[in-house]
Write a protein that holds these residues in place. Structure first.
Motif, mmCIF file in Angstrom:
data_model
loop_
_atom_site.group_PDB
_atom_site.id
_atom_site.type_symbol
_atom_site.label_atom_id
_atom_site.label_comp_id
_atom_site.label_asym_id
_atom_site.label_seq_id
_atom_site.Cartn_x
_atom_site.Cartn_y
_atom_site.Cartn_z
ATOM 1 N N ARG A 187 1.867 8.008 3.009
ATOM 2 C CA ARG A 187 2.768 7.059 2.366
ATOM 3 C C ARG A 187 2.890 5.758 3.162
ATOM 4 N N SER A 188 3.018 5.877 4.487
ATOM 5 C CA SER A 188 3.186 4.667 5.313
ATOM 6 C C SER A 188 1.948 3.787 5.271
ATOM 7 N N PHE A 189 0.780 4.428 5.163
ATOM 8 C CA PHE A 189 -0.459 3.654 5.240
ATOM 9 C C PHE A 189 -0.966 3.201 3.879
ATOM 10 N N GLN A 190 -0.248 3.572 2.818
ATOM 11 C CA GLN A 190 -0.698 3.169 1.498
ATOM 12 C C GLN A 190 -0.263 1.753 1.133
ATOM 13 N N LYS A 191 0.584 1.152 1.955
ATOM 14 C CA LYS A 191 1.005 -0.228 1.702
ATOM 15 C C LYS A 191 -0.176 -1.173 1.961
ATOM 16 N N PRO A 192 -0.298 -2.268 1.203
ATOM 17 C CA PRO A 192 -1.413 -3.204 1.393
ATOM 18 C C PRO A 192 -1.411 -3.775 2.816
ATOM 19 N N GLY A 193 -2.547 -3.686 3.479
ATOM 20 C CA GLY A 193 -2.691 -4.275 4.818
ATOM 21 C C GLY A 193 -2.089 -3.475 5.931
ATOM 22 N N ALA A 194 -1.569 -2.271 5.632
ATOM 23 C CA ALA A 194 -0.890 -1.494 6.673
ATOM 24 C C ALA A 194 -1.851 -1.091 7.789
ATOM 25 N N LEU A 195 -3.028 -0.605 7.399
ATOM 26 C CA LEU A 195 -3.985 -0.163 8.415
ATOM 27 C C LEU A 195 -4.468 -1.324 9.293
ATOM 28 N N GLN A 196 -4.597 -2.493 8.703
ATOM 29 C CA GLN A 196 -4.988 -3.656 9.505
ATOM 30 C C GLN A 196 -3.939 -3.981 10.551
ATOM 31 N N LEU A 197 -2.660 -3.813 10.189
ATOM 32 C CA LEU A 197 -1.596 -4.068 11.161
ATOM 33 C C LEU A 197 -1.679 -3.083 12.316
ATOM 34 N N PHE A 198 -1.957 -1.814 12.015
ATOM 35 C CA PHE A 198 -2.090 -0.832 13.094
ATOM 36 C C PHE A 198 -3.325 -1.133 13.953
ATOM 37 N N ARG A 199 -4.382 -1.624 13.302
ATOM 38 C CA ARG A 199 -5.589 -1.965 14.051
ATOM 39 C C ARG A 199 -5.308 -3.129 14.999
ATOM 40 N N GLN A 200 -4.538 -4.096 14.545
ATOM 41 C CA GLN A 200 -4.162 -5.224 15.399
ATOM 42 C C GLN A 200 -3.287 -4.769 16.554
ATOM 43 N N ALA A 201 -2.395 -3.816 16.292
ATOM 44 C CA ALA A 201 -1.531 -3.305 17.357
ATOM 45 C C ALA A 201 -2.347 -2.566 18.407
ATOM 46 N N ALA A 202 -3.398 -1.870 17.982
ATOM 47 C CA ALA A 202 -4.239 -1.144 18.935
ATOM 48 C C ALA A 202 -5.119 -2.076 19.744
ATOM 49 N N GLY A 203 -5.407 -3.261 19.224
ATOM 50 C CA GLY A 203 -6.252 -4.191 19.954
ATOM 51 C C GLY A 203 -7.682 -3.690 20.047
ATOM 52 N N GLU A 204 -8.239 -3.688 21.297
ATOM 53 C CA GLU A 204 -9.617 -3.251 21.506
ATOM 54 C C GLU A 204 -9.724 -1.751 21.745
ATOM 55 N N VAL A 205 -8.598 -1.042 21.764
ATOM 56 C CA VAL A 205 -8.619 0.395 22.050
ATOM 57 C C VAL A 205 -9.107 1.145 20.812
ATOM 58 N N PRO A 206 -10.129 2.024 20.941
ATOM 59 C CA PRO A 206 -10.597 2.798 19.787
ATOM 60 C C PRO A 206 -9.474 3.640 19.183
ATOM 61 N N LEU A 207 -9.472 3.756 17.851
ATOM 62 C CA LEU A 207 -8.403 4.428 17.115
ATOM 63 C C LEU A 207 -8.998 5.541 16.264
ATOM 64 N N ILE A 208 -8.468 6.774 16.449
ATOM 65 C CA ILE A 208 -8.891 7.930 15.658
ATOM 66 C C ILE A 208 -7.665 8.515 14.951
ATOM 67 N N PHE A 209 -7.772 8.692 13.639
ATOM 68 C CA PHE A 209 -6.689 9.294 12.864
ATOM 69 C C PHE A 209 -6.975 10.786 12.664
ATOM 70 N N LEU A 210 -5.916 11.577 12.813
ATOM 71 C CA LEU A 210 -5.966 12.996 12.439
ATOM 72 C C LEU A 210 -5.456 13.113 11.008
ATOM 73 N N VAL A 211 -6.293 13.607 10.121
ATOM 74 C CA VAL A 211 -5.986 13.623 8.696
ATOM 75 C C VAL A 211 -5.942 15.067 8.217
ATOM 76 N N ALA A 212 -4.890 15.411 7.456
ATOM 77 C CA ALA A 212 -4.746 16.756 6.888
ATOM 78 C C ALA A 212 -4.702 16.650 5.375
ATOM 79 N N GLY A 213 -5.535 17.452 4.666
ATOM 80 C CA GLY A 213 -5.502 17.491 3.205
ATOM 81 C C GLY A 213 -5.761 16.140 2.591
ATOM 82 N N MET A 214 -6.763 15.436 3.044
ATOM 83 C CA MET A 214 -7.015 14.072 2.554
ATOM 84 C C MET A 214 -7.472 14.099 1.098
ATOM 85 N N ALA A 215 -6.870 13.289 0.273
ATOM 86 C CA ALA A 215 -7.241 13.198 -1.139
ATOM 87 C C ALA A 215 -8.383 12.211 -1.317
ATOM 88 N N SER A 216 -8.924 12.186 -2.519
ATOM 89 C CA SER A 216 -10.083 11.321 -2.772
ATOM 90 C C SER A 216 -9.738 9.847 -2.611
#
Length: 485
Positions: free
Chosen positions: A85-114
């Motif tokens: 739900r939090s990441f379904q907002k437009p541009g949400a993932l880009q904001l998290f990517r900017q917060a991480a900067g150059e640090v690699p980011l891995i998401f743990l996903v459970a029951g991912m839908a299509s």
């Protein structure tokens, strides 16, 4: 396991170390976990341990706390919980990517839908691991870390390339350095504007239209290749060349550069930098002239006189031929200065110097030996011929009409007939000079008569081959005397 809470409690730092000594594949890893499930974090740590990672981790509950930790200390990796739900907002993932900067980011996903798969595919720039396939985490971590290293290497390479390009542009556009490239046959491939300006051309088209390329290509290609072959095979030693400019004047240039090789290591041409050294060489020649020339009379100075004497002694030892030196002392210079002023005294010195120049051959050297003393070195000349030259100097001074009249006292010595070294040669010539002064001739004619007696005393030497070398000098003097005033 304890966790940071939403109210802002400090996170718990824990280090997971293998029970046994780490193998050669073990690598340290600093991980920031942003996850609400301690069991999921423990599972990740166990998989990373199995993957030979030595993990130091920090766990927080949300991205706000994670951002604070990212600002305070460095991390190698971020493992975060995927909140649909939090990441379904437009541009949400880009904001998290900017917060991480150059640090690699891995998401743990459970029951991912299509639709979530489509979102990841579109927004990208991160990795994900499904909770059901958590064993893939070490492999994913290695991949993202390698990609980060490659991106870093690529950024460094691009930075170095930009720096190199900047240096190249600065060199090519520098008006002091002419740059040209030629192929293995010496044909010019490219030149910069500074190179054209050195030769006096406004453009490459004008240069080619003047058909000057053939004049320079052989010199550039072959000479640089030969210079390189004689020393360093990769770099040619600097050489100096002379080219004719568009206006006909001479350009002196120093060429430096290196050979260009093809992919097989064969000579493929030259990359050359040309520097205009015309003015530098002119100034050097001017300094050399000033260092060896008397500033008042323009004759050779004392240092140059000694150099010539050393050279003539060496020549005489090698060839067995004599040479002579004529010392002259300007009579009464102090009286001229006192009566007529120092300008008249300087003029008197210059008058004597001019007559010495007129009486010298190209191989002779006239010098100002001291304040009022002069010397003439006559190569391959015996004393009798030297006395003739000295007598002609006195006669020319007597024939002058400029006031005040000047006269000279003369002393002659020959090497090796009269001395076995330069010091003794100068000393004997000086003794002869002061012996003539002691006679105190009242007129210039008397001085010339005194020298005539020396000539007559050695008249028998005129029949010898060495004396014949001075016939040309005598003929030149007679021809100048016969010329109209």
């Amino acid at each position: 396991m304890a966790h940071a809470t939403e109210s802002g409690d400090l996170p718990y730092l824990a280090t997971i170390r293998p029970e046994s000594a780490p193998s050669h594949r073990t690598r340290p890893l600093r991980v920031l976990f942003i996850h609400r499930d301690p069991e999921a974090i423990d599972t990740c740590l166990q998989e990373l341990k199995r993957g030979q990672f030595l993990v130091t981790h920090t766990s927080v509950l949300n991205w706000t706390q994670g951002s604070e930790h990212l600002r305070s200390q460095p991390y190698d990796l971020i493992v975060a919980e995927y909140l649909g739900r939090s990441f379904q907002k437009p541009g949400a993932l880009q904001l998290f990517r900017q917060a991480a900067g150059e640090v690699p980011l891995i998401f743990l996903v459970a029951g991912m839908a299509s639709e979530a798969f489509a979102l990841f595919a579109v927004q990208g720039d991160f990795e994900y691991v499904q909770r059901e396939h958590i064993a893939h985490l070490p492999m994913t971590v290695r991949r993202v870390l390698n990609e980060k290293r490659l991106r870093s290497d690529l950024a460094e390479a691009e930075k170095a390339l930009r720096h190199s390009h900047s240096l190249y542009r600065a060199l090519v556009e520098n008006p002091a350095y002419g740059i040209c490239r030629c192929d293995a046959a010496g044909k010019l491939l490219d030149v910069n504007q500074a190179f054209l300006t050195m030769l006096g051309y406004a453009s490459n088209e004008e240069f080619l239209a003047a058909n000057r390329e053939s004049d320079l290509s052989l010199d550039l290609g072959l000479r640089m290749s030969l210079a390189a072959a004689s020393s360093d095979p990769d770099r040619a030693e600097p050489i100096e060349v002379e080219w004719k400019r568009k206006n006909g004047t001479i350009l002196k240039a120093r060429l430096s550069g290196r050979d260009a090789l093809d992919e097989h290591g064969n000579f493929n041409g030259c990359e050359i930098i040309a520097v205009d050294i015309t003015e530098q060489r002119r100034l050097e020649e001017q300094l050399r002239h000033q260092a060896s020339t008397d500033s008042l009379t323009g004759l050779a100075n004392h240092g140059r006189l000694l150099d010539v004497l050393h050279a003539e002694v060496s020549r005489s030892k090698r060839t067995g031929r004599e040479f002579s030196i004529v010392l002259l002392d300007l009579d009464g210079l102090k009286n001229i200065n006192d009566q007529f002023g120092h300008l008249a005294g300087n003029r008197a010195l210059c008058r004597v110097a001019q007559i010495l120049k007129d009486c010298c051959r190209a191989v002779d050297t006239a010098a100002r030996h001291g304040g009022d003393e002069f010397a003439v070195v006559l190569p391959e000349t015996r004393a009798a011929a030297a006395a003739f030259v000295a007598r002609r100097i006195c006669e020319l001074l007597e024939a002058e009409t400029e006031q005040p009249p000047v006269s000279v006292s003369v002393g002659i010595a020959s090497y090796p007939a009269d001395a076995d070294g330069i010091g003794a040669l100068l000393q004997n010539a000086d003794k002869a000079l002061y012996a003539m002064k002691s006679q105190n001739p009242r007129t210039l004619s008397a001085a010339a008569a005194s020298l005539s007696s020396i000539t007559e005393a050695r008249a028998e030497t005129e029949a010898q081959p060495e004396f014949q070398l001075n016939r040309n000098a005598q003929h030149d003097i007679r021809r100048r005397d016969a010329a109209p005033e």
